[in-house]
Design an enzyme around this catalytic site. Structure first.
Site, PDB file in Angstrom:
ATOM      1  CG  HIS A   1      -2.270   0.719   1.106  1.00 16.84           C
ATOM      2  ND1 HIS A   1      -2.118   2.178   0.986  1.00 16.84           N
ATOM      3  CD2 HIS A   1      -3.526   0.344   0.772  1.00 16.84           C
ATOM      4  CE1 HIS A   1      -3.531   2.442   0.869  1.00 16.84           C
ATOM      5  NE2 HIS A   1      -4.303   1.494   0.876  1.00 16.84           N
TER       6      HIS A   1
ATOM      7  CD  GLU B   1      -4.790  -0.343  -2.364  1.00 18.83           C
ATOM      8  OE1 GLU B   1      -5.415  -1.094  -1.867  1.00 18.83           O
ATOM      9  OE2 GLU B   1      -5.110   0.968  -2.232  1.00 18.83           O
TER      10      GLU B   1
END
Ligand code: FUC
Length: 341
Positions: free
Chosen positions: A161, A289
């Protein structure tokens, strides 16, 4: 436990990683003027990573994204996960892998491995699971390799992330508006009002068509219901081609560009639409992501199936970040736009 920091370094890149959440805290390279830039959002005070509600740089697991009402359905058996995001489970629930300490193995100048054992019903997920994440630096590339093995049937969907800002996180323009994005994606997922992927949509003729390079400023100035829904930005899964460079993010201000390649079927692109909640500016970073489409989404036509694993089938994935400098003599360089912002 003490948060420890580790450095991987070569002539091109310097990467800092933490034993907490196997977090990427720094990815630094020289910009077009020879000035070092850290291209990921980070906390100056290392202790702030204990809270890290925006998941800065962290490995996300066991399941990235949202699971509707926190109900995980594995072969007909239902597991009630934490509802840590309204009615839904987000990023594996409370105190998930991003907020745990990992064991550090095999450190060298160019690589490091993080391992963690997640026991049966930890965070309410079934199966004892062994997870390993390797970070490997090679010239201008940072490779992340993910491995997991389980002792019975379960579902795993890991990602990293990091919030990228290719202007570096100091001095230059803070928002990502002067970045341009090229994204090879014909299909994406529209979301319901709880941000759960609802249906597949062709990106053609929408503001989400980035097949030709688009300045993010232009995306952010468009009006669109899906964009508004996620607090003005992107927070959507896009279907991508595996093992091909699927995206290019460029900043003509720093002259740095980033490309990515993965064997995951999708990428959730999140433009930091709530960063003001943690005293950062909204849209000051963009996350790619790479993962499966969240909520165990499946679609036969697009051959999208959730990655169930069991004692005979491991989870194995990779994502590679490739950093470079834009050739300023390229015709395509958008420097005029850049400087007029
Ligand atoms: C939710 C997710 C985003 C991001 C953020 C921290 O908004 O949908 O992808 O992970 O949380």
């Amino acid at each position: 436990m003490k948060i420890k920091s580790y450095i991987l370094k070569n002539d091109f890149l310097e990467v800092e990683l933490l034993n907490l959440g196997a977090i990427i805290r720094k990815v630094e390279m020289k910009d077009k003027n020879g000035i070092l830039r850290n291209m990921v959002l980070s906390y100056e005070n290392i202790e702030d990573y204990r809270e890290n509600s925006a998941y800065f740089g962290a490995i996300i697991g066991r399941t990235a994204g949202r699971i509707k009402k926190g109900l995980l359905n594995i072969n007909g058996k239902k597991y009630q996960l934490d509802k840590n995001n309204g009615e839904n489970n987000l990023h594996g629930g409370y105190n998930s892998l991003s907020h745990k300490f990992w064991n550090v193995k095999n450190i060298s100048k160019n690589s490091i491995s993080f391992e963690i054992f997640s026991k049966d019903l930890e965070n309410f997920f079934p199966a004892n699971v062994k997870i390993r994440v390797d970070y490997i630096l090679d010239k201008n590339e940072l490779l992340i390799k993910y491995f997991a093995s389980a002792d019975k049937l379960t579902y795993i969907n890991l990602t990293n992330h990091s919030y990228f800002n290719l202007n570096g996180t100091k001095n230059l323009e803070k928002k990502i508006y002067n970045h341009s994005l090229t994204l090879k994606s014909d299909y994406m997922l529209f979301l319901d009002s709880n941000y759960i992927p609802k249906y597949v949509k062709s990106t053609g003729n929408t503001i989400f068509d980035f097949k030709n390079k688009k300045l993010l400023q232009n995306f952010f100035s468009e009006k669109d219901e899906q964009k508004k829904l996620v607090n003005n930005g992107l927070d959507h899964p896009f279907i991508i081609e595996k093992n091909k460079k699927f995206m290019k993010l460029e900043s003509c201000e720093s002259g740095i560009f980033l490309e990515m390649i993965t064997d995951n079927p999708a990428v959730v692109i999140y433009t930091g639409n709530f960063l003001s909640d943690i005293d950062f500016e909204n849209h000051s970073g963009i996350c790619f992501e790479t993962q499966e489409v969240p909520n165990l989404f499946y679609n036969k036509a697009l051959k999208i199936y959730p990655s169930f694993v069991d004692e005979n089938k491991n989870y194995e994935r990779y994502t590679k970040f490739i950093f470079n400098l834009i050739n300023y003599y390229e015709k395509n360089c958008m420097s005029d736009i850049c400087f007029s912002l």
